[in-house]
Design an enzyme around this catalytic site. Sequence first.
Site, mmCIF file in Angstrom:
data_model
loop_
_atom_site.group_PDB
_atom_site.id
_atom_site.type_symbol
_atom_site.label_atom_id
_atom_site.label_comp_id
_atom_site.label_asym_id
_atom_site.label_seq_id
_atom_site.Cartn_x
_atom_site.Cartn_y
_atom_site.Cartn_z
ATOM 1 N N CYS A 93 -1.127 10.415 2.989
ATOM 2 C CA CYS A 93 -2.572 10.539 2.857
ATOM 3 C C CYS A 93 -3.305 10.328 4.191
ATOM 4 C CB CYS A 93 -3.089 9.589 1.779
ATOM 5 S SG CYS A 93 -4.725 10.031 1.148
ATOM 6 N N HIS A 192 0.606 9.344 -3.857
ATOM 7 C CA HIS A 192 0.579 7.883 -3.899
ATOM 8 C C HIS A 192 1.543 7.452 -4.995
ATOM 9 C CE1 HIS A 192 -2.668 7.361 -1.039
ATOM 10 N NE2 HIS A 192 -3.421 8.226 -1.689
#
Length: 221
Positions: A93, A192
């Site tokens: 990310c 995630h």
Amino acid sequence: MKIKIGHLYGNLMNTYGDNGNLLMLQYYAREKGVTVETEIISLEQPFDPNEYDLVFFGGGQDYEQYIVSLDIKEKAEQIKQYIEQDGVLLAICGGFQMLGHYYVDATGKRIEGIGVLDHYTLNQENNRFIGNITIKNEETGETYHGFENHNGRTFLGEGVKPLGIVQEGKGNNNEDQTEGAHYKNVFCSYFHGPLLVRNQHLAERIVELAIANRQKKNLIA
């Protein structure tokens, strides 16, 4: 044998339990009979491209990412050297975004990246890509499962392959079916959850690349 893991900004970049990826890398290395040493490289600390066998760079909130973006410029040339000499790196990310040319945060502010990978990231107005995601890696045929939660829309340049093609979910930008990035021994993703807990085959591949690099260094030494 011992491998050394460098954890870039590990005290600042750990959104949604991204450090779980680090635990998985340590676990699989030990399963292969390898001793693991882990070191955080944070603000105002040098990055030695010859010191590490594996580097992990997690995600962060906009405030932490901005702080890191100012500091990482001083490490840019060394990180680029590490990547180009086939160093193994996993970025999630925000870490993924900062390796590119720039990203635009949720407020519309453009933050310069270090440009060691050929991609850039735009924002969305009042929207995020949130939910379960499945991608397929076209090179290996492997399928990866995870969870995404990001405002950014990342677009890859010609020199970078996606980590996988989206089967379910939004991916990098909800336009071109790409998710993450793969360049040399660098693996990037918006997953995630974290990424490696659900995708053992990817975790083992990353560890095996790091071990192979260490073996080469030992032979040279």
